[in-house]
Design a protein around this motif. Structure first.
Motif, PDB file in Angstrom:
ATOM      1  N   HIS A   2       0.845  -1.189   0.000  1.00 47.13           N
ATOM      2  CA  HIS A   2       0.000   0.000   0.000  1.00 47.13           C
ATOM      3  C   HIS A   2       0.889   1.251   0.000  1.00 47.13           C
ATOM      4  O   HIS A   2       1.991   1.245   0.548  1.00 47.13           O
ATOM      5  CB  HIS A   2      -0.895   0.027   1.230  1.00 47.13           C
ATOM      6  CG  HIS A   2      -1.764  -1.176   1.376  1.00 47.13           C
ATOM      7  ND1 HIS A   2      -3.021  -1.260   0.820  1.00 47.13           N
ATOM      8  CD2 HIS A   2      -1.554  -2.365   2.008  1.00 47.13           C
ATOM      9  CE1 HIS A   2      -3.557  -2.433   1.105  1.00 47.13           C
ATOM     10  NE2 HIS A   2      -2.690  -3.125   1.833  1.00 47.13           N
ATOM     11  N   HIS A   3       0.389   2.331  -0.612  1.00 41.23           N
ATOM     12  CA  HIS A   3       1.106   3.605  -0.654  1.00 41.23           C
ATOM     13  C   HIS A   3       0.243   4.685   0.004  1.00 41.23           C
ATOM     14  O   HIS A   3      -0.988   4.632  -0.050  1.00 41.23           O
ATOM     15  CB  HIS A   3       1.424   4.011  -2.085  1.00 41.23           C
ATOM     16  CG  HIS A   3       2.216   3.010  -2.846  1.00 41.23           C
ATOM     17  ND1 HIS A   3       3.513   2.665  -2.518  1.00 41.23           N
ATOM     18  CD2 HIS A   3       1.886   2.244  -3.933  1.00 41.23           C
ATOM     19  CE1 HIS A   3       3.956   1.749  -3.364  1.00 41.23           C
ATOM     20  NE2 HIS A   3       2.975   1.477  -4.226  1.00 41.23           N
ATOM     21  N   THR A 177       3.866  -1.746  12.923  1.00 37.44           N
ATOM     22  CA  THR A 177       3.504  -1.049  11.682  1.00 37.44           C
ATOM     23  C   THR A 177       4.727  -0.415  11.036  1.00 37.44           C
ATOM     24  O   THR A 177       4.933  -0.523   9.815  1.00 37.44           O
ATOM     25  CB  THR A 177       2.442   0.028  11.975  1.00 37.44           C
ATOM     26  OG1 THR A 177       1.269  -0.592  12.487  1.00 37.44           O
ATOM     27  CG2 THR A 177       2.095   0.816  10.719  1.00 37.44           C
ATOM     28  N   GLN A 180       7.104  -2.488   8.921  1.00 36.17           N
ATOM     29  CA  GLN A 180       6.658  -2.875   7.577  1.00 36.17           C
ATOM     30  C   GLN A 180       6.467  -1.654   6.667  1.00 36.17           C
ATOM     31  O   GLN A 180       5.857  -1.775   5.602  1.00 36.17           O
ATOM     32  CB  GLN A 180       5.350  -3.656   7.660  1.00 36.17           C
ATOM     33  CG  GLN A 180       5.461  -4.977   8.390  1.00 36.17           C
ATOM     34  CD  GLN A 180       4.190  -5.796   8.246  1.00 36.17           C
ATOM     35  OE1 GLN A 180       3.953  -6.433   7.220  1.00 36.17           O
ATOM     36  NE2 GLN A 180       3.361  -5.775   9.273  1.00 36.17           N
ATOM     37  N   THR A 181       6.997  -0.504   7.092  1.00 33.94           N
ATOM     38  CA  THR A 181       6.812   0.741   6.341  1.00 33.94           C
ATOM     39  C   THR A 181       8.167   1.337   5.988  1.00 33.94           C
ATOM     40  O   THR A 181       9.082   1.340   6.816  1.00 33.94           O
ATOM     41  CB  THR A 181       6.002   1.754   7.176  1.00 33.94           C
ATOM     42  OG1 THR A 181       4.778   1.154   7.605  1.00 33.94           O
ATOM     43  CG2 THR A 181       5.689   2.994   6.373  1.00 33.94           C
ATOM     44  N   ARG A 184       8.602   5.761   0.275  1.00 39.12           N
ATOM     45  CA  ARG A 184       8.165   5.293  -1.036  1.00 39.12           C
ATOM     46  C   ARG A 184       9.253   5.476  -2.091  1.00 39.12           C
ATOM     47  O   ARG A 184       9.398   4.644  -3.002  1.00 39.12           O
ATOM     48  CB  ARG A 184       6.891   6.019  -1.471  1.00 39.12           C
ATOM     49  CG  ARG A 184       6.209   5.369  -2.672  1.00 39.12           C
ATOM     50  CD  ARG A 184       5.089   6.215  -3.258  1.00 39.12           C
ATOM     51  NE  ARG A 184       4.159   6.717  -2.242  1.00 39.12           N
ATOM     52  CZ  ARG A 184       3.141   7.503  -2.514  1.00 39.12           C
ATOM     53  NH1 ARG A 184       2.918   7.896  -3.762  1.00 39.12           N
ATOM     54  NH2 ARG A 184       2.335   7.917  -1.561  1.00 39.12           N
ATOM     55  N   TRP A 214       5.036   7.236   1.813  1.00 40.22           N
ATOM     56  CA  TRP A 214       5.430   5.946   2.364  1.00 40.22           C
ATOM     57  C   TRP A 214       4.852   4.778   1.572  1.00 40.22           C
ATOM     58  O   TRP A 214       3.868   4.920   0.840  1.00 40.22           O
ATOM     59  CB  TRP A 214       5.050   5.821   3.834  1.00 40.22           C
ATOM     60  CG  TRP A 214       3.612   6.151   4.196  1.00 40.22           C
ATOM     61  CD1 TRP A 214       3.162   7.299   4.782  1.00 40.22           C
ATOM     62  CD2 TRP A 214       2.453   5.316   4.024  1.00 40.22           C
ATOM     63  NE1 TRP A 214       1.799   7.245   4.977  1.00 40.22           N
ATOM     64  CE2 TRP A 214       1.333   6.040   4.530  1.00 40.22           C
ATOM     65  CE3 TRP A 214       2.227   4.038   3.495  1.00 40.22           C
ATOM     66  CZ2 TRP A 214       0.034   5.516   4.505  1.00 40.22           C
ATOM     67  CZ3 TRP A 214       0.937   3.512   3.473  1.00 40.22           C
ATOM     68  CH2 TRP A 214      -0.138   4.260   3.985  1.00 40.22           C
ATOM     69  N   THR A 215       5.490   3.627   1.761  1.00 39.02           N
ATOM     70  CA  THR A 215       4.991   2.350   1.249  1.00 39.02           C
ATOM     71  C   THR A 215       4.907   1.394   2.431  1.00 39.02           C
ATOM     72  O   THR A 215       5.848   1.278   3.216  1.00 39.02           O
ATOM     73  CB  THR A 215       5.933   1.777   0.175  1.00 39.02           C
ATOM     74  OG1 THR A 215       5.898   2.621  -0.969  1.00 39.02           O
ATOM     75  CG2 THR A 215       5.516   0.367  -0.225  1.00 39.02           C
ATOM     76  N   HIS A 216       3.771   0.707   2.530  1.00 38.56           N
ATOM     77  CA  HIS A 216       3.572  -0.258   3.614  1.00 38.56           C
ATOM     78  C   HIS A 216       3.454  -1.648   3.003  1.00 38.56           C
ATOM     79  O   HIS A 216       2.691  -1.860   2.053  1.00 38.56           O
ATOM     80  CB  HIS A 216       2.304   0.079   4.403  1.00 38.56           C
ATOM     81  CG  HIS A 216       2.062  -0.817   5.579  1.00 38.56           C
ATOM     82  ND1 HIS A 216       2.865  -0.788   6.698  1.00 38.56           N
ATOM     83  CD2 HIS A 216       1.117  -1.770   5.791  1.00 38.56           C
ATOM     84  CE1 HIS A 216       2.421  -1.678   7.568  1.00 38.56           C
ATOM     85  NE2 HIS A 216       1.365  -2.294   7.044  1.00 38.56           N
ATOM     86  N   ASP A 220      -2.670  -4.365   5.943  1.00 43.15           N
ATOM     87  CA  ASP A 220      -3.536  -3.258   6.356  1.00 43.15           C
ATOM     88  C   ASP A 220      -2.685  -2.035   6.639  1.00 43.15           C
ATOM     89  O   ASP A 220      -1.873  -2.036   7.564  1.00 43.15           O
ATOM     90  CB  ASP A 220      -4.335  -3.652   7.597  1.00 43.15           C
ATOM     91  CG  ASP A 220      -5.294  -2.547   8.049  1.00 43.15           C
ATOM     92  OD1 ASP A 220      -5.418  -1.529   7.331  1.00 43.15           O
ATOM     93  OD2 ASP A 220      -5.895  -2.717   9.123  1.00 43.15           O
ATOM     94  N   ALA A 221      -2.848  -0.980   5.831  1.00 45.47           N
ATOM     95  CA  ALA A 221      -2.051   0.245   5.998  1.00 45.47           C
ATOM     96  C   ALA A 221      -2.809   1.320   6.758  1.00 45.47           C
ATOM     97  O   ALA A 221      -2.371   2.464   6.837  1.00 45.47           O
ATOM     98  CB  ALA A 221      -1.633   0.780   4.632  1.00 45.47           C
ATOM     99  N   VAL A 224      -0.786   3.420   9.472  1.00 42.08           N
ATOM    100  CA  VAL A 224       0.547   3.966   9.205  1.00 42.08           C
ATOM    101  C   VAL A 224       0.667   5.418   9.667  1.00 42.08           C
ATOM    102  O   VAL A 224       1.604   5.796  10.369  1.00 42.08           O
ATOM    103  CB  VAL A 224       0.911   3.837   7.716  1.00 42.08           C
ATOM    104  CG1 VAL A 224       2.229   4.563   7.436  1.00 42.08           C
ATOM    105  CG2 VAL A 224       1.037   2.372   7.332  1.00 42.08           C
TER     106      VAL A 224
END
Length: 284
Positions: A2-3, A177, A180-181, A184, A214-216, A220-221, A224
């Protein structure tokens, strides 16, 4: 995958905390690491090992010399720590000597130009060095040496905030969280939080009013932005120390132990006849 993006609001708790820490003129307590006293002529012959031991155990070394090291001595000290990183940013090249020593001279008043802020009276927000690079390309140590401290004793303290304290304050859910972030724009960069040698290590810069893209990598983002908000609140809400510079003083910061930043210089300091001058090495 996810972004998304995080952008701070002026009412966010960390904004006032950041202002109080960096722009209020507050005098911070010095780092807990014991100072090592030596002469510049004798430092590399013996006392340097005390500094290296302190750095290994606490993530910070503070050395007080009778005068600054010469460029040759400074490079020799850096070589004991690792490999010095070349300074290649075109914006800073006029301040570079020997390709790797950056002269941080206060030459500008407050400016919005990010490339000039290290040489201005601005505060610098808390960050880890080169946070957007691959983990293997980020410096392990930042070595700062004072040539001229400046005339005002409150001017531009270097601020240190322990990562371990920040990690404890954000809580396990936010930590999971952030693990995993990542940024981006840095597809090969590390997560905002990872573990190194059993310790929590952040790769993160407070972008202040600029968006953090950011990118996750999780499923589930949704949490973030809240995790980033909690991280910023923890960074500025935990125990901070400040380096009060004196001529000949050297501080080595482990980039995997501490966030660092800088308090603003008082307005009167901009016209000082002896502006602050530090020399910096970044060591891989």
């Amino acid at each position: 995958m996810h972004h998304g993006a995080f952008t701070e609001n002026s009412t966010d708790r960390h904004v006032a905390s950041r202002r109080n820490l960096l722009d209020s003129g507050a005098i911070l307590p010095p780092p807990a690491a014991p100072a090592i006293h030596a002469t510049a002529a004798g430092f590399l012959a013996g006392p340097v090992h005390d500094a290296l031991n302190c750095l290994a155990s606490t993530g910070c070394a503070v050395v007080r010399l009778d005068e600054p090291l010469t460029a040759r001595q400074f490079l020799a000290f850096g070589a004991l720590l690792g490999e010095a990183m070349p300074e290649k940013d075109p914006a800073v090249l006029p301040y570079v000597e020997e390709e790797v020593i950056l002269n941080l001279r206060r030459e500008h008043a407050t400016t919005a130009d990010v490339s000039l802020q290290p040489f201005a009276t601005n505060s610098l927000s808390l960050h880890t060095e080169s946070s957007g690079r691959k983990a293997a390309e980020q410096p392990r140590y930042i070595v700062l040496m004072c040539v001229t401290p400046g005339n005002d004793p409150t001017a531009s303290q270097t601020v240190l905030v322990p990562m371990a304290d920040v990690q404890r304050r954000i809580g396990p859910e936010a930590a999971a969280t952030l693990r995993q972030t990542r940024y981006r724009h840095s597809a090969e960069g590390p997560s905002l939080l990872r573990t190194v040698d059993g310790r929590p290590v952040f790769s993160f810069r407070d972008f202040q009013s600029q968006p953090l893209q950011w990118t996750h990598l999780g499923q589930d983002a949704g949490g973030v932005n809240q995790a980033v908000l909690g991280l910023l609140a923890a960074m500025y809400g935990t125990s901070a120390t400040g380096v009060h510079w004196a001529r000949g003083m050297i501080v080595v910061i482990d980039n995997t132990f501490f966030f660092h930043g800088r308090t603003a210089s008082p307005p009167a300091a901009a016209a000082s006849a002896a502006p602050r001058h530090l020399k910096r090495l970044r060591i891989m």
